[in-house]
Design a protein around this motif. Structure first.
Motif, short mmCIF file in Angstrom:
data_model
loop_
_atom_site.label_atom_id
_atom_site.label_comp_id
_atom_site.label_asym_id
_atom_site.label_seq_id
_atom_site.Cartn_x
_atom_site.Cartn_y
_atom_site.Cartn_z
N LYS A 54 89.16 -2.75 116.11
CA LYS A 54 89.31 -3.33 114.52
C LYS A 54 90.64 -4.18 114.48
CE LYS A 54 89.87 -2.36 110.00
NZ LYS A 54 90.53 -0.93 108.79
N PHE A 55 91.63 -4.23 115.19
CA PHE A 55 93.17 -5.12 114.82
C PHE A 55 92.54 -5.74 116.27
CE2 PHE A 55 95.28 -1.81 113.54
CZ PHE A 55 95.52 -2.01 112.09
N LYS A 56 91.94 -5.96 117.30
CA LYS A 56 92.15 -6.85 118.40
C LYS A 56 90.58 -7.92 117.21
CE LYS A 56 90.28 -7.71 123.07
NZ LYS A 56 89.91 -7.16 123.81
N THR A 57 90.05 -7.72 117.03
CA THR A 57 88.57 -8.14 116.31
C THR A 57 89.22 -9.16 114.85
OG1 THR A 57 86.72 -7.25 116.54
CG2 THR A 57 86.73 -8.39 114.89
N LEU A 58 89.75 -8.48 114.28
CA LEU A 58 90.91 -9.07 112.93
C LEU A 58 91.79 -9.78 113.72
CD1 LEU A 58 90.51 -9.00 109.88
CD2 LEU A 58 92.25 -6.47 109.54
N LEU A 107 89.92 -13.32 114.23
CA LEU A 107 89.26 -14.39 112.87
C LEU A 107 90.89 -14.11 111.92
CD1 LEU A 107 86.85 -11.52 112.74
CD2 LEU A 107 86.62 -13.94 113.49
N SER A 108 91.52 -13.10 111.94
CA SER A 108 92.84 -13.47 110.62
C SER A 108 93.88 -12.86 110.71
CB SER A 108 92.32 -12.71 109.62
OG SER A 108 93.47 -13.57 108.30
N PRO A 109 94.85 -13.95 111.48
CA PRO A 109 96.02 -13.50 112.55
C PRO A 109 97.20 -12.93 111.18
CG PRO A 109 95.60 -15.06 113.85
CD PRO A 109 94.33 -14.90 112.45
N SER A 110 97.31 -13.16 110.58
CA SER A 110 97.82 -12.14 108.63
C SER A 110 97.54 -11.36 108.53
CB SER A 110 97.67 -13.85 107.85
OG SER A 110 96.33 -14.01 107.62
N THR A 111 96.35 -11.14 107.91
CA THR A 111 95.50 -10.36 107.62
C THR A 111 96.44 -9.38 108.39
OG1 THR A 111 93.85 -11.17 106.47
CG2 THR A 111 93.02 -9.09 106.67
N ALA A 112 95.64 -9.81 109.89
CA ALA A 112 95.48 -8.43 110.48
C ALA A 112 97.44 -7.91 110.66
CB ALA A 112 95.16 -8.97 112.17
N PHE A 148 98.67 -4.92 120.93
CA PHE A 148 98.23 -5.45 119.38
C PHE A 148 98.67 -6.68 120.37
CE2 PHE A 148 99.92 -3.04 115.82
CZ PHE A 148 98.90 -2.32 115.35
N SER A 149 97.45 -7.81 119.79
CA SER A 149 97.79 -8.94 120.80
C SER A 149 99.75 -10.03 119.72
CB SER A 149 96.56 -9.63 120.37
OG SER A 149 96.46 -10.26 119.01
N PRO A 150 99.58 -10.93 121.19
CA PRO A 150 101.13 -11.77 120.16
C PRO A 150 100.34 -12.00 118.76
CG PRO A 150 100.14 -12.77 122.62
CD PRO A 150 98.71 -11.71 121.93
N GLU A 151 99.26 -12.23 118.76
CA GLU A 151 99.22 -13.41 117.40
C GLU A 151 99.13 -12.35 116.12
OE1 GLU A 151 97.38 -15.71 120.15
OE2 GLU A 151 96.60 -13.16 119.93
#
Length: 272
Positions: free
Chosen positions: A1-5, A8-13, A180-183
């Motif tokens: 879920k966090f990878k996809t989010l 799409l939207s790093p701020s929302t993630a 978590f990704s860097p974003e």
């Protein structure tokens, strides 16, 4: 879920990740009160955000006129500090302790150092004056942030047990656990600053107490995996003389505050 989010939207993630970080786990299980808690007065307090927190207060039979506030750590509760009550009462102290917001018998869904600090400030206002403070883990970090704003610091004693010396370490452990990704990491840190109005560097116990003028005892274990001792090592060499360190070995993050020799040292420091 966090990878996809995160794509799409790093701020929302980042916002969702910060919310997850501030959600205590495991959830509190109803626990029978230790016997000494039956001797206390039950107290409660409604915080400015309308969250109600629950606590206890003891009065010594031979009071020394001083009151101590004890703050537990993340995903914990005040019952776990039962071993401190009898010796502190014997030393003449009044004792106050609450389950933090989102912990134990208190209301709330989220906790972080800012939420906890605001709760402590409300406790001081409602039940103060508070003379001395003791905190473990997140409670220790919170007390360090409270300590730097105290007036007449020389009249207050502070005990920090395994606080987060460098919160960046705590965050990195969380990021690695969640992959978590860097974003997403960037979004998390941006959300932290937006919600708390402080940069990440603010949430460091050593920074908070480096100019503290009162007596302070910092208790830490060399094998602490939650708040690593390596984050503290440099500060033990550069800290001002009013800060004393009790460094243990092989007690870890939680056993340290339950160990009798440590309890004895803390009580002696507060009563001395």
């Amino acid at each position: 879920k966090f990878k996809t989010l995160g794509i799409l939207s790093p701020s929302t993630a980042g916002k969702k990740a910060f919310e997850l970080f501030c959600t205590p786990f495991p959830k509190y299980k109803k626990t029978k009160a230790p016997a000494i808690f039956n001797q206390a007065s039950r107290i409660s307090l409604t915080l400015p955000n309308q969250t109600q927190i629950q606590g206890y207060k003891w009065e010594a039979s031979k009071p020394n006129g001083k009151t101590i506030l004890i703050c537990h750590g993340y995903a914990s509760y005040f019952y776990k500090f039962e071993q401190y009550i009898a010796p502190l009462l014997k030393a003449g102290f009044s004792i106050i302790g609450f389950d933090a917001p989102a912990h134990g018998q208190s209301q709330g869904k989220l906790i972080n150092a800012v939420i906890y600090k605001e709760a402590v400030e409300s406790i001081i206002q409602a039940f103060g004056p508070i003379d001395h403070f003791m905190g473990h883990s997140l409670g220790g970090l919170t007390i360090s942030l409270v300590a730097e704003q105290l007036k007449d610091q020389e009249n207050h004693k502070i005990v920090l047990i395994a606080p987060a010396t460098k919160t960046t370490t705590t965050f990195e452990s969380f990021f690695n656990l969640m992959h978590f990704s860097p974003e997403v990491k960037q979004g998390f840190l941006a959300e932290l600053e937006q919600q708390t109005h402080f940069p990440i560097s603010y949430f460091e116990a050593d920074r908070a107490v480096q100019d503290y003028k009162g007596p302070l005892l910092w208790v830490h274990d060399t094998q602490d995996r939650i708040c690593p001792y390596k984050d503290l090592e440099n500060f033990t060499k550069s800290a001002p003389s009013n800060i004393n360190f009790l460094i243990t070995n092989n007690l870890g993050h939680n056993k340290i505050y339950k160990t009798q020799s440590v309890i004895d040292e803390i009580v002696q420091f507060l009563a001395g």
